[in-house]
Write a protein that holds these residues in place. Structure first.
Motif, short mmCIF file in Angstrom:
data_model
loop_
_atom_site.label_atom_id
_atom_site.label_comp_id
_atom_site.label_asym_id
_atom_site.label_seq_id
_atom_site.Cartn_x
_atom_site.Cartn_y
_atom_site.Cartn_z
N ALA A 154 26.18 35.41 36.12
CA ALA A 154 26.79 36.55 36.91
C ALA A 154 28.16 37.07 36.34
CB ALA A 154 26.97 36.12 38.63
N THR A 155 28.23 38.37 35.88
CA THR A 155 29.28 39.08 35.46
C THR A 155 30.06 39.63 36.70
OG1 THR A 155 28.39 39.37 33.36
CG2 THR A 155 30.49 40.42 33.52
N ILE A 156 30.87 39.19 37.24
CA ILE A 156 31.53 40.11 38.60
C ILE A 156 32.89 40.48 38.03
CG2 ILE A 156 30.09 38.46 40.10
CD1 ILE A 156 33.02 37.10 40.75
N ARG A 157 33.45 41.54 38.94
CA ARG A 157 34.87 42.03 38.77
C ARG A 157 35.22 42.42 40.04
NH1 ARG A 157 34.72 46.08 33.45
NH2 ARG A 157 34.15 44.48 31.69
N PRO A 158 36.63 42.60 40.02
CA PRO A 158 37.11 43.05 41.33
C PRO A 158 36.86 44.69 41.44
CG PRO A 158 38.83 42.81 39.56
CD PRO A 158 37.66 42.09 39.14
N HIS A 204 44.92 48.53 44.76
CA HIS A 204 44.50 47.54 43.61
C HIS A 204 43.07 46.99 43.83
CE1 HIS A 204 48.92 47.64 42.61
NE2 HIS A 204 49.11 47.07 43.83
N PRO A 205 42.73 46.87 42.64
CA PRO A 205 41.12 46.21 42.42
C PRO A 205 41.30 44.65 43.00
CG PRO A 205 41.75 47.02 40.42
CD PRO A 205 43.05 47.08 41.15
N CYS A 206 40.39 44.57 43.75
CA CYS A 206 40.24 43.07 44.48
C CYS A 206 38.96 42.41 44.38
CB CYS A 206 40.67 43.29 46.01
SG CYS A 206 42.44 44.28 46.15
N ILE A 207 38.94 41.23 44.48
CA ILE A 207 37.83 40.57 44.92
C ILE A 207 38.01 40.04 46.73
CG2 ILE A 207 36.44 38.51 44.71
CD1 ILE A 207 36.55 38.64 41.80
N PHE A 208 36.86 40.21 47.31
CA PHE A 208 36.94 39.95 48.56
C PHE A 208 35.92 38.66 49.10
CE2 PHE A 208 37.70 44.28 47.84
CZ PHE A 208 38.54 44.65 48.93
N THR A 215 41.46 39.15 51.19
CA THR A 215 41.58 40.05 50.05
C THR A 215 42.27 39.24 49.12
OG1 THR A 215 41.91 42.03 51.65
CG2 THR A 215 42.45 42.35 49.18
N VAL A 216 41.62 39.32 47.81
CA VAL A 216 41.95 38.58 46.84
C VAL A 216 42.49 39.19 45.78
CG1 VAL A 216 41.57 36.72 45.01
CG2 VAL A 216 40.39 36.67 47.13
N TYR A 217 43.99 39.44 45.56
CA TYR A 217 44.72 40.04 44.70
C TYR A 217 45.04 39.31 43.47
CZ TYR A 217 45.59 43.38 48.56
OH TYR A 217 45.55 44.24 49.57
N ASP A 218 45.45 37.91 43.49
CA ASP A 218 45.85 37.29 42.67
C ASP A 218 44.85 37.13 41.44
OD1 ASP A 218 47.57 34.90 41.57
OD2 ASP A 218 45.80 33.59 41.89
N LEU A 219 45.39 37.31 40.26
CA LEU A 219 44.75 37.68 38.92
C LEU A 219 44.16 36.19 38.72
CD1 LEU A 219 46.72 40.10 36.92
CD2 LEU A 219 44.71 40.38 38.33
N THR A 274 43.25 33.51 40.37
CA THR A 274 42.12 33.27 41.21
C THR A 274 41.07 34.09 40.87
OG1 THR A 274 43.46 32.63 42.98
CG2 THR A 274 41.26 32.99 43.61
N ILE A 275 41.18 35.53 40.62
CA ILE A 275 39.97 36.32 40.24
C ILE A 275 39.23 35.90 38.82
CG2 ILE A 275 39.53 38.42 39.51
CD1 ILE A 275 41.42 39.66 41.42
N ARG A 276 40.24 35.38 38.00
CA ARG A 276 39.70 34.81 36.76
C ARG A 276 38.86 33.64 37.10
NH1 ARG A 276 45.09 35.88 34.85
NH2 ARG A 276 45.28 37.93 33.82
N GLU A 277 39.28 32.66 37.89
CA GLU A 277 38.68 31.51 37.70
C GLU A 277 37.20 31.55 38.53
OE1 GLU A 277 41.20 29.20 40.30
OE2 GLU A 277 42.35 27.95 38.67
N LEU A 278 37.40 32.65 39.53
CA LEU A 278 35.82 32.88 40.27
C LEU A 278 35.11 33.55 39.35
CD1 LEU A 278 36.97 34.22 43.91
CD2 LEU A 278 35.15 32.41 43.26
N SER A 279 35.66 34.44 38.51
CA SER A 279 34.58 35.30 37.66
C SER A 279 34.13 34.28 36.30
CB SER A 279 35.65 36.35 36.56
OG SER A 279 35.99 37.25 37.80
N LEU A 280 34.95 33.26 36.23
CA LEU A 280 34.70 32.16 35.14
C LEU A 280 33.45 31.39 35.62
CD1 LEU A 280 34.78 30.61 32.48
CD2 LEU A 280 36.69 29.29 33.57
N TYR A 281 33.42 31.01 36.88
CA TYR A 281 32.59 30.00 37.60
C TYR A 281 31.27 30.74 37.80
CZ TYR A 281 36.27 26.61 38.33
OH TYR A 281 37.35 25.70 38.06
#
Length: 389
Positions: free
Chosen positions: A2-6, A73-77, A170-174, A176-183
């Protein structure tokens, strides 16, 4: 995979959101534009003749007046739904449509006869996404660990409506976003639980003329929920025949395929096993068990479509055929009984509920259930997080 982005979310003011949470989500077959228009017009009724231009004008006006505001800013929620003792926590991001093209997103519902032009036009002319896809995946310890860590902090937004809590982190931290995207990228497959028409429309729109579509058109809003938290409820069918039906002939034909027995005390039949169905016809409830040799191993919804709906009632597409009413959710039986009371000629069929593992296995095998064969929860309310294309 799954390729996800904020993404940059468009959000309503809290006072306005209360009204949106109290209404049911719109249908996803292209006829929900009027609902969206009403939501984008302070809940006013009277959606007759509303066009996409009207909807866009409503949206622009509400943004100007401050009813909607955009994240900076772009975020993952991280989005959590709590209903009684049941909690569902997942990740809200955008998904690369290339994942669908490459077969990484497995689907279980037939969209062969889907007319997605309304959704494509809406996407093109309004440039707004409402409800996200609901995508599930097999439980993943690394993803769960990150979600639990994020949830240790207080939620940024908490809403309550209809005895349901909605919480958003709201997840702004880059990092954390990278870790979630990787998993998520390491998942072998993910499975579309709800939103087949929206996904098909988005993919068609992106493929129409990729040179003129902005990069945002390559992605679609998605809510990812682990399969052990998915809730699949009853999904039944009621047929109101368009013409005269010879019930004796229908009954004799079905008895050649099924073992049919009367329900004791004429109580509604709620199947709990595969190949078992409930039938209501001519004021009586029956239990039906498929008795033929089943070499194909078709799911119950496909079996019912091929052996009953199509040959006996000429129903090729249960979604568009006006004879068919699909009823789902925890109140499905009550709704069916009301329909039967109002329509003496109606015929009802009940099926056993499949679980999340069965749903994923069906999708993995490439089997396509007839439209509206499953009722999957959560049904995410319109308006929590919107996305402008």
């Amino acid at each position: 995979m799954a390729t996800i982005r904020p993404f940059v979310a468009l959000r309503p003011q809290e006072v306005y959101l209360d009204k949106m949470l109290s209404l049911k989500a719109p249908s996803c077959n292209g006829r929900g534009n009027g609902f969206i228009a009403r939501m984008l017009d302070k809940g006013h009724s009277g959606d007759q003749g509303l066009t996409n231009a009207n909807i866009l004008a409503n949206l622009k006006r509400m943004i100007r007046s401050g009813d909607f505001y955009q994240e900076e800013h772009p975020c993952i929620f991280i989005y959590e739904i709590t209903q009684g003792n049941h909690v569902q926590t997942g990740v809200w991001a955008v998904t690369d449509l290339d994942d669908f093209d490459r077969g990484h997103i497995k689907t279980h519902e037939s969209t062969a006869d889907c007319n997605s032009s309304g959704l494509i036009d809406y996407r093109d002319e309004v440039g707004l996404e409402g409800g996200p896809l609901l995508i599930t995946y097999r439980p993943n310890r690394a993803i769960s660990s990150i979600l639990n860590q994020i949830k240790k902090a207080e939620a940024n937004s908490v809403y309550y409506a209809d005895k349901i809590f909605h919480r958003i982190w709201t997840v702004y931290d880059l990092k954390t976003i990278r870790e979630l995207s990787l998993y998520f990228s390491e998942l072998q497959h993910v499975y579309l639980a709800d939103g087949h028409h929206r996904l098909l429309a988005a993919a068609k729109y992106r493929n129409m003329d990729s040179k003129t579509i902005l990069e945002s058109g390559n992605f679609i809003s998605s809510f990812y929920l682990s399969s052990d938290q998915l809730r699949i409820k009853e999904s039944y069918r009621v047929i109101i025949p368009a013409g005269e039906i010879f019930l004796d002939q229908v009954f004799r034909t079905m008895k050649r395929i099924f073992s049919v027995t009367k329900s004791q005390r004429n109580e509604p039949v709620i199947p709990v096993q595969e190949r078992e169905f409930g039938l209501f016809m001519d004021g009586k409830w029956y239990r039906m068990v498929y008795k033929m040799k089943d070499k194909a191993g078709l799911p119950d919804a496909c079996l019912l479509q091929q052996t009953v709906f199509e040959p006996l009632f000429k129903i090729e597409n249960p979604e568009t055929d006006e004879q068919v009413i699909s009823v789902g959710g925890g109140s499905a039986l009550n709704e069916i009984q009301q329909i039967l009371a109002d329509n003496p000629a109606a015929i009802a069929f009940t099926l056993a509920v499949i679980n999340a593992d069965q749903l994923m296995d069906i999708a993995h095998q490439g089997i396509k259930l007839p439209p509206k064969s499953t009722w999957v929860e959560p049904k995410i309310p319109f308006g929590l997080l919107l996305r402008k294309l």
